[in-house]
Design a protein around this motif. Structure first.
Motif, PDB file in Angstrom:
ATOM      1  N   LYS A  83       0.829  -1.219   0.000  1.00 53.94           N
ATOM      2  CA  LYS A  83       0.000   0.000   0.000  1.00 53.94           C
ATOM      3  C   LYS A  83       0.858   1.261   0.000  1.00 53.94           C
ATOM      4  CE  LYS A  83      -4.290  -1.649   1.974  1.00 53.94           C
ATOM      5  NZ  LYS A  83      -5.284  -1.489   3.027  1.00 53.94           N
ATOM      6  N   THR A  84       1.929   1.242   0.757  1.00 54.26           N
ATOM      7  CA  THR A  84       2.822   2.397   0.784  1.00 54.26           C
ATOM      8  C   THR A  84       3.453   2.607  -0.594  1.00 54.26           C
ATOM      9  OG1 THR A  84       3.268   2.171   3.138  1.00 54.26           O
ATOM     10  CG2 THR A  84       4.897   3.379   1.845  1.00 54.26           C
ATOM     11  N   TYR A  86       2.149   1.758  -3.452  1.00 57.78           N
ATOM     12  CA  TYR A  86       1.089   2.283  -4.308  1.00 57.78           C
ATOM     13  C   TYR A  86       0.889   3.790  -4.095  1.00 57.78           C
ATOM     14  CZ  TYR A  86      -3.515   3.221  -6.202  1.00 57.78           C
ATOM     15  OH  TYR A  86      -4.572   3.776  -6.888  1.00 57.78           O
ATOM     16  N   PHE A  87       0.792   4.207  -2.854  1.00 60.17           N
ATOM     17  CA  PHE A  87       0.532   5.625  -2.579  1.00 60.17           C
ATOM     18  C   PHE A  87       1.723   6.518  -2.937  1.00 60.17           C
ATOM     19  CE2 PHE A  87      -2.768   3.827   0.323  1.00 60.17           C
ATOM     20  CZ  PHE A  87      -3.856   4.322  -0.384  1.00 60.17           C
ATOM     21  N   GLN A  88       2.930   6.067  -2.655  1.00 56.93           N
ATOM     22  CA  GLN A  88       4.107   6.873  -3.011  1.00 56.93           C
ATOM     23  C   GLN A  88       4.270   6.969  -4.524  1.00 56.93           C
ATOM     24  OE1 GLN A  88       7.367   5.012  -0.913  1.00 56.93           O
ATOM     25  NE2 GLN A  88       6.969   6.155   0.972  1.00 56.93           N
ATOM     26  N   ASP A 131      -7.293   7.453 -10.751  1.00 53.79           N
ATOM     27  CA  ASP A 131      -6.406   7.394  -9.582  1.00 53.79           C
ATOM     28  C   ASP A 131      -5.865   8.768  -9.225  1.00 53.79           C
ATOM     29  OD1 ASP A 131      -6.394   4.532  -9.007  1.00 53.79           O
ATOM     30  OD2 ASP A 131      -5.354   4.343 -10.923  1.00 53.79           O
TER      31      ASP A 131
END
Length: 143
Positions: A83-84, A86-88, A131
């Motif tokens: 998840k990190t 993906y977000f970064q 996104d």
């Protein structure tokens, strides 16, 4: 009877035009993605940092694919916290005007991460216009 024939004929004439417009847009997007992939692959492989190496870009359909190899320690961190990643990565993609323009035209950006030396898959991340809070381009309607 004529009430049914006229709309049917009009519809049968309009559908091929809409399909042709969509296929032209797809063709133009595909051509644009190929150009971006070729230009972005110049000088690859290239080191992004000590843990990441850009191996170059390819295209599959409407996807621009960035192939990135990662060190074994980085691969372990990525697998532990996808998840990190993906977000970064998403924040970086959404700040890039060139990527946003491609996604607004219907492209998907795909990142394929593989582990150095073993070439084992680490993860795949995909990004579209939604996104980044934008709506993808709809097919233009012809009058």
């Amino acid at each position: 009877m004529l009430r049914f024939i006229v709309p049917s004929v009009a519809l049968s004439l309009a559908l091929p035009m809409a399909a042709q417009a969509a296929s032209k847009q797809d063709y133009e997007l595909s051509k644009m993605l190929q150009t971006v992939a070729e230009q972005s692959s110049v000088g690859t492989p290239r080191s992004i940092n000590q843990d990441l190496t850009d191996q170059g870009y390819t295209v599959e359909g409407k996807e621009l694919i960035d192939h990135i190899s990662v060190s074994p320690s980085q691969a372990a961190q990525m697998r532990k916290d996808p998840k990190t990643v993906y977000f970064q990565l998403g924040a970086s993609v959404c700040r890039n005007d060139g990527y946003k323009q491609l996604m607004a035209k219907g492209a998907t950006l795909r990142y394929e991460f593989t582990e150095d030396q073993t070439n084992l898959g680490v993860m795949t991340q995909r990004f579209t216009a939604t996104d980044c809070g934008a709506k993808p381009a709809a097919a233009k309607k012809h009058k």
